[in-house]
Motif scaffolding. Structure first.
Motif, mmCIF file in Angstrom:
data_model
loop_
_atom_site.group_PDB
_atom_site.id
_atom_site.type_symbol
_atom_site.label_atom_id
_atom_site.label_comp_id
_atom_site.label_asym_id
_atom_site.label_seq_id
_atom_site.Cartn_x
_atom_site.Cartn_y
_atom_site.Cartn_z
ATOM 1 N N PRO A 179 0.803 -1.232 0.000
ATOM 2 C CA PRO A 179 0.000 0.000 0.000
ATOM 3 C C PRO A 179 0.834 1.280 0.000
ATOM 4 C CG PRO A 179 0.016 -0.991 2.182
ATOM 5 C CD PRO A 179 0.715 -1.957 1.283
ATOM 6 N N LYS A 180 2.118 1.153 0.336
ATOM 7 C CA LYS A 180 2.999 2.322 0.396
ATOM 8 C C LYS A 180 4.368 1.959 -0.180
ATOM 9 C CE LYS A 180 0.898 4.702 4.353
ATOM 10 N NZ LYS A 180 1.140 5.274 5.710
ATOM 11 N N PRO A 181 5.296 2.936 -0.342
ATOM 12 C CA PRO A 181 6.656 2.622 -0.819
ATOM 13 C C PRO A 181 7.271 1.473 -0.018
ATOM 14 C CG PRO A 181 6.353 4.982 -0.729
ATOM 15 C CD PRO A 181 5.124 4.381 -0.116
ATOM 16 N N PHE A 182 7.986 0.600 -0.743
ATOM 17 C CA PHE A 182 8.448 -0.621 -0.090
ATOM 18 C C PHE A 182 9.889 -0.979 -0.469
ATOM 19 C CE2 PHE A 182 6.863 -1.891 -4.196
ATOM 20 C CZ PHE A 182 7.640 -2.974 -4.596
ATOM 21 N N LEU A 183 10.478 -1.798 0.382
ATOM 22 C CA LEU A 183 11.794 -2.393 0.173
ATOM 23 C C LEU A 183 11.567 -3.847 -0.218
ATOM 24 C CD1 LEU A 183 13.368 -0.998 3.477
ATOM 25 C CD2 LEU A 183 13.242 0.126 1.232
ATOM 26 N N PHE A 184 12.526 -4.424 -0.954
ATOM 27 C CA PHE A 184 12.310 -5.775 -1.501
ATOM 28 C C PHE A 184 13.528 -6.653 -1.288
ATOM 29 C CE2 PHE A 184 12.227 -8.550 -5.475
ATOM 30 C CZ PHE A 184 11.286 -9.445 -4.965
ATOM 31 N N THR A 185 13.275 -7.945 -1.068
ATOM 32 C CA THR A 185 14.329 -8.950 -1.115
ATOM 33 C C THR A 185 13.719 -10.253 -1.587
ATOM 34 O OG1 THR A 185 16.231 -9.895 0.034
ATOM 35 C CG2 THR A 185 14.143 -9.858 1.251
ATOM 36 N N ILE A 186 14.568 -11.163 -2.057
ATOM 37 C CA ILE A 186 14.077 -12.434 -2.588
ATOM 38 C C ILE A 186 15.109 -13.523 -2.346
ATOM 39 C CG2 ILE A 186 14.971 -11.972 -4.931
ATOM 40 C CD1 ILE A 186 12.430 -13.408 -6.008
ATOM 41 N N GLY A 187 14.612 -14.719 -2.046
ATOM 42 C CA GLY A 187 15.499 -15.853 -1.820
ATOM 43 C C GLY A 187 14.851 -16.840 -0.862
ATOM 44 N N LEU A 188 15.482 -17.981 -0.684
ATOM 45 C CA LEU A 188 15.014 -18.977 0.276
ATOM 46 C C LEU A 188 15.008 -18.369 1.673
ATOM 47 C CD1 LEU A 188 14.342 -22.029 0.869
ATOM 48 C CD2 LEU A 188 16.797 -22.317 1.270
ATOM 49 N N LEU A 209 8.034 -3.817 3.750
ATOM 50 C CA LEU A 209 9.073 -4.756 3.328
ATOM 51 C C LEU A 209 8.407 -5.964 2.699
ATOM 52 C CD1 LEU A 209 11.989 -5.968 3.299
ATOM 53 C CD2 LEU A 209 11.541 -6.773 5.650
ATOM 54 N N VAL A 210 8.800 -6.280 1.463
ATOM 55 C CA VAL A 210 8.293 -7.468 0.771
ATOM 56 C C VAL A 210 9.427 -8.490 0.673
ATOM 57 C CG1 VAL A 210 7.377 -8.386 -1.400
ATOM 58 C CG2 VAL A 210 6.589 -6.155 -0.547
ATOM 59 N N ILE A 211 9.161 -9.690 1.188
ATOM 60 C CA ILE A 211 10.130 -10.792 1.134
ATOM 61 C C ILE A 211 9.505 -11.907 0.304
ATOM 62 C CG2 ILE A 211 11.438 -12.487 2.461
ATOM 63 C CD1 ILE A 211 11.233 -10.594 4.883
ATOM 64 N N LYS A 246 8.201 -10.958 -9.714
ATOM 65 C CA LYS A 246 9.543 -10.563 -9.276
ATOM 66 C C LYS A 246 9.985 -9.293 -9.988
ATOM 67 C CE LYS A 246 13.060 -12.954 -10.900
ATOM 68 N NZ LYS A 246 14.098 -14.016 -11.084
ATOM 69 N N THR A 247 9.757 -9.248 -11.287
ATOM 70 C CA THR A 247 10.132 -8.080 -12.079
ATOM 71 C C THR A 247 9.394 -6.830 -11.601
ATOM 72 O OG1 THR A 247 10.553 -9.493 -13.997
ATOM 73 C CG2 THR A 247 10.258 -7.152 -14.427
ATOM 74 N N TRP A 248 8.108 -6.984 -11.299
ATOM 75 C CA TRP A 248 7.316 -5.850 -10.818
ATOM 76 C C TRP A 248 7.889 -5.325 -9.496
ATOM 77 C CZ3 TRP A 248 4.585 -3.947 -6.757
ATOM 78 C CH2 TRP A 248 3.678 -2.913 -7.011
ATOM 79 N N TYR A 249 8.260 -6.247 -8.596
ATOM 80 C CA TYR A 249 8.802 -5.827 -7.298
ATOM 81 C C TYR A 249 10.152 -5.127 -7.464
ATOM 82 C CZ TYR A 249 5.173 -8.559 -4.912
ATOM 83 O OH TYR A 249 3.978 -9.050 -4.444
ATOM 84 N N TYR A 250 11.006 -5.649 -8.333
ATOM 85 C CA TYR A 250 12.292 -4.980 -8.605
ATOM 86 C C TYR A 250 12.059 -3.565 -9.141
ATOM 87 C CZ TYR A 250 15.327 -9.179 -8.299
ATOM 88 O OH TYR A 250 16.050 -10.279 -7.878
#
Length: 356
Positions: A179-188, A209-211, A246-250
């Motif tokens: 809903p607001k500006p976010f930080l992202f990470t991805i992985g196991l 934060l989106v994981i 994933k592309t959208w989050y990046y």
């Protein structure tokens, strides 16, 4: 003139959500593209692999019997085992053998039991001794290999992975949109990825934060940390996501975070930098080789230090408009460059073979 026969094993591509799948697809596509008739290529795959290279290369399907006897034992001039978990053992083929070592993370993890490490090193050492060339995907991994297997030093080289430049579909929208500006990470969601350290970075700001990534029991530790910092409602764990998600989050995140303590390379860093994003990394293992001078580094994982690095880094990136620098760093790593370097190594093996 007869073209040399080269077999490349991509049998670790079985799981489409793992790093080996991305590696195999990226390198395999680039080998096909860059080959230009130099070699007669064949790839070794599980029959039910989701991606079979669009029919552009001959494929040998893995058989469980290959560990006992490989039918193509004498059919190849060079066999490239593209990771150290190879199902096709080096001693089952009569050819020049190259093996890519992606990491030796087990020796760096504090919870690895000593006897397990000894078994691991014995197994890896045997594979290395049976190969003519060892490729490591970062200098950090190469240093590990030479440290534990000094006798292999002369046959070790470094070829960095590439990274696909993800193309965003303007119409696509993931199931979860912050809903607001976010930080992202991805992985196991494993301890060594360090995602449990990230809720501390949400202190005194409004970021979400989106994981994304395959979930493990460690998810509870991450959520407990979020609760501790009073930001449980701003931490979102999505589970595995599609390439489009994933592309959208990046593309839409404010920054990419990757505090891992055990990485052979760090592909997501490049994917994020392709979109010109600021990246915040641990200073450990291979990550400084990938992030270069453009990334911001956590020297330790004390919450106050991480918060300071994050706050100052975001300010620096914005004030000095470092977007182009991030993109330029990402473009240093391409699968075309990697494929060309591997093919040079194939040729070197063939040349050495004919000279003997």
């Amino acid at each position: 003139m007869k073209k040399p026969n080269v077999l490349v094993t991509f049998d670790s591509m079985k799981d489409a959500n793992c790093g080996y799948f991305s590696f195999g697809k990226g390198l395999g596509d680039a080998l096909i593209k860059e080959n230009k008739g130099k070699f007669k290529l064949k790839f070794y795959l599980f029959k039910h692999t989701q991606y079979l290279f669009n029919g552009l290369v001959d494929i040998i399907y893995l058989s469980r019997l290959d560990r006992l006897f490989f039918k193509g034992k004498n059919d190849f001039d060079v066999v490239h085992l593209s990771d150290q978990t190879c199902r096709l053992r080096p001693n089952k083929v009569n050819a020049k053998k190259i093996m890519t070592v992606h990491d030796m993370n087990k020796v760096h993890l504090k919870f690895s039991k000593p006897h397990r490490i000894r078994v691991y090193l014995k197994k890896l050492g045997k594979l290395i001794s049976q190969c003519d060339k060892i490729v490591c995907i970062s200098q950090f991994v190469a240093n590990d290999v030479v440290h534990y297997f000094p006798e292999a030093k002369a046959k070790v080289s470094v070829i960095y992975n590439g990274a696909d430049k993800l193309i965003s579909d303007e119409k696509h929208c993931p199931d979860f949109v912050p809903p607001k500006p976010f930080l992202f990470t991805i992985g196991l969601l494993s301890v060594q990825k360090g995602f449990h350290l990230l809720p501390a970075l949400l202190k005194e700001n409004d970021f979400h934060l989106v994981i994304s990534g395959r979930e493990t029991p460690h998810k509870q530790t991450i959520l407990a940390e979020a609760e501790k910092y009073g930001c449980l409602d701003r931490v979102h764990i999505t589970g595995p996501v599609s390439d489009d998600d994933k592309t959208w989050y990046y593309k839409n995140c404010e920054a990419f975070l990757f505090p891992s303590i055990a990485e052979g390379f760090g592909l997501p860093i490049i994917e994020a930098m392709h979109f010109g994003k600021p990246v915040f990394l641990s200073k450990f293992t291979s990550l400084p080789e990938v992030g270069g001078d453009v990334a911001y580094y956590f020297d330790n994982f004390e919450p106050e230090h991480m918060q300071e690095v994050f706050k100052n880094g975001m300010m620096d990136f914005t004030q000095n408009n470092r977007t182009k620098e991030a993109i330029a760093q990402a473009e240093k790593f391409s699968w075309e460059i990697a494929a060309s370097q591997y093919m040079e190594l194939y040729q070197e093996c063939l040349t050495n073979s004919t000279q003997k």
